[in-house]
Every structure is written in C-alpha cells, then in structure tokens.
Design an enzyme around this catalytic site. Structure first.
Site, short mmCIF file in Angstrom:
data_model
loop_
_atom_site.label_atom_id
_atom_site.label_comp_id
_atom_site.label_asym_id
_atom_site.label_seq_id
_atom_site.Cartn_x
_atom_site.Cartn_y
_atom_site.Cartn_z
CB CYS A 76 -6.04 -8.84 -0.63
SG CYS A 76 -6.70 -10.27 -1.53
CG HIS A 130 -5.52 -6.37 -4.80
ND1 HIS A 130 -4.35 -6.70 -4.13
CD2 HIS A 130 -6.25 -7.51 -4.88
CE1 HIS A 130 -4.37 -7.98 -3.83
NE2 HIS A 130 -5.52 -8.49 -4.27
CD GLU A 138 -2.43 -3.60 -4.40
OE1 GLU A 138 -2.36 -4.84 -4.50
OE2 GLU A 138 -3.25 -3.03 -3.64
#
Length: 264
Positions: free
Chosen positions: A97, A202, A204
C-alpha cells in the site's frame, strides 16, 4: 479446497521457515500483516535502528496513513538513506500500500512530498470528476503486464484495495510495473524488479490469494512449485472465469484511517 488450504497453513505455521524484518514506522495497524507472516511459518524482527535495515535479509514494509507523515517518520528515525541503499542494492523487499507509493519520486498529497525516488513518477489523488467514489475501497482484479512468481497464482482472483491516492503507469516506469488495476483509469497495482516488489492492494486482507502473494515473496521457490502444481491440476478444469473489475459487495475490514478525519 479451503479445508486442505487451512491444514497446509497450520503445518506451515510450525515449520520455522525463516525470519522477516518488518519496517513498522508506527503510523498504522499492521497486526494483520504480522498474523499473515506468522501464519506462513515465518518469524518477525522489527526495525528499531538504521542498522536493522542494513543487516536485514528481507524487508516487509507495510504502510497506511499519509505519504508525508510516513516520510517524516522515516527521516526522523534515520531510516531513509539505509532503506534507499537497501532497495537499490536489489535485496529482497516487499512494500504494501503506502509502502509501494513511497518508492516513487513523490506525492501530491497534502501539498506535495518527496518520496524515496526509486521508481519514476508521482503519486496523485484519484480524479473525483470521474464520478467514482474516493477512496477506492473493495475487491478488484489485476491486469498483469508480465509474468512473476509474486503474482503467478492470482489469475482472475480479486484482491482488497483501500486508498485515495495512486501511482499511474508511464513509459518511464514501465519496466517496474507488474500489474495495473482499473478504477475509472488504470493505476499501478504491483511493481517488481529483481528481488524488489511492492503492491497497492493489501495481501494480508485478501484471503488465500493474498497469502499466496506473500509466500511468493517470502519463499519464491516453494510458491513457484505450488503454482506449477495448481496449473497442472487446473489444466482439465473448464470452470468459467470470474468477471473482472470492482466487486459490488459490502465487506468488513479493519479501520485503516490515518486520523479521525478519515484520511487513508
């Protein structure tokens, strides 16, 4: 299946696959990044001094918040020059990001700030005159520009984005761009050169697809072997492809605002 994937992740978590240096400058919630890395079986060492960057074998740099705030903290901690030297040396690096945006020359955010200057180009706000909601929040697909182990298993899977600013592809940064995403216009979704990678989405927060991307950075040999096995298995599967573009659905996510004014 999801059940088999979960069992493999449990096995990885206890495997002790190595150490990752995490550059957490304190401007955002990176707990989900820590959880994802540990779920893949890697331990984490936090950067606390410039020498930790210099000594790292591989660096993971997640970022949320404002461009200027991040650069101010990096400079205050004496991390800018060691980080630039590390990335320019071509050692394993993965920005997430804001960790992607900071690699560029600079950003127009909050009047303009200088970045790390690794990738040509300037980060700017999505054009609100295009009639789109800003920030860009949701699950979207990638348009891959060249093959990579990092994104080799993504295909048409959707990944999670939340951002108001974006870098745009240009002839000057073409050799860096691995993938773009479309939100009214193409923007840079992933970059890579040698062992240096970064993504705007993202991983994750992107489920199994995101974990596969993280593994593609942390253990590229294992990721490539898995991608080849999955490709062979899917060769005879003629299931229809997913549609491309932003998914029209509501999702729950962590609060990733930089402040109470809602800046992302």
């Amino acid at each position: 299946t999801a059940g088999h994937r979960s069992k493999r992740l449990v096995a990885r978590a206890g495997a002790g696959r190595g150490e990752v240096t995490l550059l957490d400058y304190g401007a955002g919630n990176v707990r989900s990044v820590r959880n994802a890395v540990q779920k893949l079986g890697f331990t984490i060492k936090d950067v606390v001094k410039p020498q930790d960057i210099t000594a790292a074998d591989r660096i993971l740099f997640p970022g949320v918040g404002s461009f200027g705030q991040a650069m101010t903290i990096l400079r205050k901690n004496g991390w800018v020059e060691p980080l630039k030297d590390y990335v320019q040396s071509g050692r394993p690096f993965f920005g997430v990001c804001l960790g992607l945006q900071l690699l560029f020359d600079g950003s127009d955010e909050n009047g303009g700030y200088e970045g790390l200057g690794i990738i040509p180009g300037k980060v700017g706000l999505f054009d609100p005159n295009m009639g789109l909601q800003v920030p860009h929040i949701g699950w979207n697909t990638l348009s891959q520009k060249r093959p990579s182990t990092l994104l080799g298993g993504v295909g048409d899977k959707r990944l999670y984005f939340v951002h108001s600013y974006r870098a745009t592809p240009s002839p000057e940064n073409k050799d860096w761009v691995l993938a773009t995403c479309d939100y009214g216009e193409p923007f840079v979704a992933a970059v890579g050169k040698g062992n240096v990678y970064a993504c705007q989405f993202h991983p994750e927060k992107s489920g199994f697809a995101g974990l596969d991307i993280l593994e593609g950075f942390l253990d590229p040999a294992a990721a490539k072997a898995k991608q080849e096995a999955e490709a062979a298995s899917a060769a005879g599967n003629h299931a229809p492809k997913n549609s491309s573009g932003l998914a029209k659905r509501v999702i729950a996510c962590l609060d990733v605002r930089a402040n109470d004014q809602g800046d992302l």
